[in-house]
Design a protein around this motif. Sequence first.
Motif, short mmCIF file in Angstrom:
data_model
loop_
_atom_site.label_atom_id
_atom_site.label_comp_id
_atom_site.label_asym_id
_atom_site.label_seq_id
_atom_site.Cartn_x
_atom_site.Cartn_y
_atom_site.Cartn_z
N THR A 172 31.32 42.18 43.86
CA THR A 172 32.66 42.77 43.99
C THR A 172 32.53 44.08 44.76
O THR A 172 31.43 44.60 44.95
N SER A 173 33.68 44.62 45.16
CA SER A 173 33.65 45.77 46.07
C SER A 173 33.21 47.08 45.41
O SER A 173 32.95 48.05 46.10
N GLY A 174 33.17 47.14 44.09
CA GLY A 174 32.76 48.38 43.44
C GLY A 174 33.84 49.45 43.47
O GLY A 174 33.54 50.63 43.61
N THR A 175 35.10 49.04 43.34
CA THR A 175 36.20 50.01 43.33
C THR A 175 36.33 50.64 41.95
O THR A 175 36.67 51.82 41.82
N ARG A 178 30.32 49.93 39.08
CA ARG A 178 29.23 49.27 39.79
C ARG A 178 29.66 47.87 40.23
O ARG A 178 30.35 47.17 39.47
N PRO A 179 29.28 47.43 41.42
CA PRO A 179 29.63 46.06 41.83
C PRO A 179 29.05 45.04 40.85
O PRO A 179 27.96 45.25 40.30
N LYS A 180 29.79 43.96 40.64
CA LYS A 180 29.32 42.90 39.74
C LYS A 180 29.04 41.64 40.58
O LYS A 180 29.80 41.32 41.50
N ALA A 289 46.15 44.15 50.54
CA ALA A 289 47.27 45.04 50.23
C ALA A 289 48.52 44.46 50.89
O ALA A 289 48.41 43.68 51.83
N PRO A 290 49.69 44.84 50.42
CA PRO A 290 50.92 44.39 51.10
C PRO A 290 51.00 45.00 52.50
O PRO A 290 50.42 46.05 52.77
N MET A 291 51.72 44.35 53.38
CA MET A 291 51.88 44.84 54.75
C MET A 291 53.08 45.81 54.78
O MET A 291 54.20 45.41 54.46
N VAL A 308 51.03 34.84 56.71
CA VAL A 308 50.82 34.40 55.33
C VAL A 308 50.05 35.51 54.64
O VAL A 308 49.08 36.03 55.19
N GLN A 309 50.51 35.89 53.43
CA GLN A 309 49.75 36.86 52.66
C GLN A 309 48.94 36.14 51.59
O GLN A 309 49.42 35.21 50.96
N ALA A 310 47.70 36.59 51.39
CA ALA A 310 46.88 36.08 50.30
C ALA A 310 46.62 37.21 49.32
O ALA A 310 46.37 38.34 49.72
N GLY A 399 42.71 42.31 35.59
CA GLY A 399 42.72 43.77 35.55
C GLY A 399 43.80 44.36 36.45
O GLY A 399 43.91 45.57 36.60
N ASP A 400 44.59 43.49 37.07
CA ASP A 400 45.73 43.95 37.88
C ASP A 400 47.02 43.78 37.08
O ASP A 400 47.14 42.85 36.28
N LEU A 401 47.96 44.66 37.32
CA LEU A 401 49.27 44.57 36.68
C LEU A 401 50.29 44.02 37.66
O LEU A 401 50.22 44.31 38.85
N ASP A 414 49.87 47.36 40.26
CA ASP A 414 48.78 48.34 40.27
C ASP A 414 47.62 47.78 39.49
O ASP A 414 47.73 46.72 38.89
N ARG A 415 46.52 48.53 39.45
CA ARG A 415 45.41 48.14 38.58
C ARG A 415 45.65 48.68 37.17
O ARG A 415 46.12 49.80 37.01
N LYS A 416 45.28 47.87 36.20
CA LYS A 416 45.50 48.23 34.79
C LYS A 416 44.86 49.58 34.44
O LYS A 416 45.48 50.43 33.81
P1 ATP Z 1 35.59 45.94 41.66
O1 ATP Z 1 35.99 44.66 41.00
O2 ATP Z 1 34.10 46.04 41.86
O3 ATP Z 1 36.15 47.16 41.06
P2 ATP Z 1 37.52 45.25 43.73
O4 ATP Z 1 38.35 44.73 42.61
O5 ATP Z 1 38.16 46.21 44.68
O6 ATP Z 1 36.17 45.91 43.19
P3 ATP Z 1 37.65 42.83 45.34
O7 ATP Z 1 37.43 41.58 44.57
O8 ATP Z 1 37.16 42.88 46.74
O9 ATP Z 1 36.94 44.00 44.57
O10 ATP Z 1 39.20 43.19 45.41
C1 ATP Z 1 40.17 42.57 44.61
C2 ATP Z 1 41.29 43.53 44.28
O11 ATP Z 1 41.97 43.96 45.46
C3 ATP Z 1 42.37 42.90 43.42
O12 ATP Z 1 42.03 42.90 42.04
C4 ATP Z 1 43.59 43.77 43.75
O13 ATP Z 1 43.58 44.96 42.97
C5 ATP Z 1 43.39 44.11 45.22
N1 ATP Z 1 44.16 43.17 46.11
C6 ATP Z 1 43.66 42.08 46.74
N2 ATP Z 1 44.61 41.45 47.47
C7 ATP Z 1 45.75 42.15 47.30
C8 ATP Z 1 47.09 42.01 47.80
N3 ATP Z 1 47.43 41.03 48.65
N4 ATP Z 1 48.01 42.92 47.39
C9 ATP Z 1 47.66 43.91 46.55
N5 ATP Z 1 46.42 44.10 46.05
C10 ATP Z 1 45.47 43.25 46.42
#
Ligand code: ATP
Length: 513
Positions: A172-175, A178-180, A289-291, A308-310, A399-401, A414-416
């Motif tokens: 994972t990106s490590g936001t 630590r990356p998992k 992220a949203p555009m 297309v958004q993913a 972990g996202d809201l 947002d993130r939780k």
């Molecule tokens: P880590 O899990 O290590 O903290 P990370 O969550 O940033 O890092 P990724 O798996 O690369 O690692 O990113 C996923 C996250 O990015 C999602 O949980 C969300 O918060 C955000 N995200 C991805 N796509 C979108 C989108 N289209 N709109 C809004 N947020 C998005």
Amino acid sequence: GCVHPTISDTLEQTVKRHPDRDAIVYPRKDQQWTYAEFDERVNRLANALADVGVEKGDRVATLLYNGSEMAVTVYACAKLGAVFTPLNYRLSSDEVQFIVEDAGARALLFEAETRDAVEGAKPDLSTVEDYVFVDEDTPDYASDFYELVDRGEPSAPDTDVAEDDAYAFIYTSGTTGRPKGVVHEHRSMVEHNLLCIAELDITRHDVGLTVLPMYHCAELHAMLFSRIARGATNVIHHDFDAPNALRAIEDHEISLLFAAPTVWNALAQGAKELDVDTSSLRVGLYGAAPMPEQVFEDCMEQLCEDYVQAYGMTEMGPCAVFQAPEDQLTKQGCAGLPALHHDVRVVEPDADPTEQVATGDIGEILFAGSTTMREYWNRPDATAESLREADGTTWYYTGDLGYLDEDGYLWVVDRKDDMIITGGENVYPTEVEDALFSHEGVAEAAVVGEPDDEWGERVAAYVVGDATADELDDYLTAGDALADFKRPREYYFVDELPKNPSGKIQKFKLRDD
Ligand code: ATP
Ligand code: MG
């Protein structure tokens, strides 16, 4: 075989159907290969890796920019049953050391641009036995990539890889810490191909341009894998450069492109100055992220009509939700509808999968679906927290809201962990950041909660820019877009914000201060 397919089966089927179609175009090394030629290199590398001792289940790590090497390596690993472990090429030595050790990688592939990070980490790497360098000038302890490829036999290696074998560890990106290491199986990646092919109508006539990093599963799985499964052509750029990418769109008649909103913006701005024909672009994919509305309008005017958004995350492969072209304007900023063979729920944060909130209410986003990871590598506690069963279905806690609207569309809020609770009221930092960002004296902003004796938490803003606290407070008060309790009570002006190697702001570091 075809009944329980693996990632290498998807390539083999394409090779049978379209041996002479162009598979890989890599201008940096003047390479242009048909599917038959690509497959031969894949076989050779798989055999060469086997000859140096790489076995099924061994982790093969890469610290590579984009290139033909990434494409050859990922399929060679798939044929061998080795576990592809791509690392972000911007990682520091310490981060490389952490991931390579965590994964227990046996081989490590790198290049001139990432050599310093590898050399810095090398004294502490206990499991790596094979260092492979992809450029010509080979340092003492590494072998050259294409020299290694040439040493291998051209026939398909004889191994027994099953659909539920691990195909990769994707970190994972490590936001948020630590990356998992996310363990993905072959089966879930083949499923991921299907949903991207379905959502984007990918055919053998498509020509894709890879500008996003291939170490991230978004580009690798959503684009490269899906296009290869269909026999489409893949033009690969080593890294992103807007004028270069724009010229490639015209030269190669690119029909399919995946980019983050910031990259789309750079392309749209570039197209205003460069005279290039982008009419071959059929659809643009974006994510992360949203555009922003302005970027969207510029892209539609300058580049192509349909987007297309993913939305998703490494743990889901990553695509779990798509927003179709026809919804882009009517539901601006929405993430969309669940992908093929996926389901979504919104529950009270951390609650049981059955405790869904009412339509329109914000809660934690859960996914169930065919592309869900098997587990986090070596992290049983994190796995148990993220994957939970209900009625025979495994739900992934993102972990996202977010919330579901009355049409069943998902909106991400947002993130939780970033949500702030002040005096019993919920504050979603993204909303406050967007408001701050609209002030011209703000270049970047990150809003976090700070402990507060009276309110539990108070809203604090870290700002990069030349605005003052008074100016920003007046601006937010006058703007009346934000309720009073959401306005920051503290401002910190900083030179830069802590970011992970993909550029996402690491708020846990701000909260730790
Ligand atoms: P880590 O899990 O290590 O903290 P990370 O969550 O940033 O890092 P990724 O798996 O690369 O690692 O990113 C996923 C996250 O990015 C999602 O949980 C969300 O918060 C955000 N995200 C991805 N796509 C979108 C989108 N289209 N709109 C809004 N947020 C998005
Ligand atoms: Mg995450």
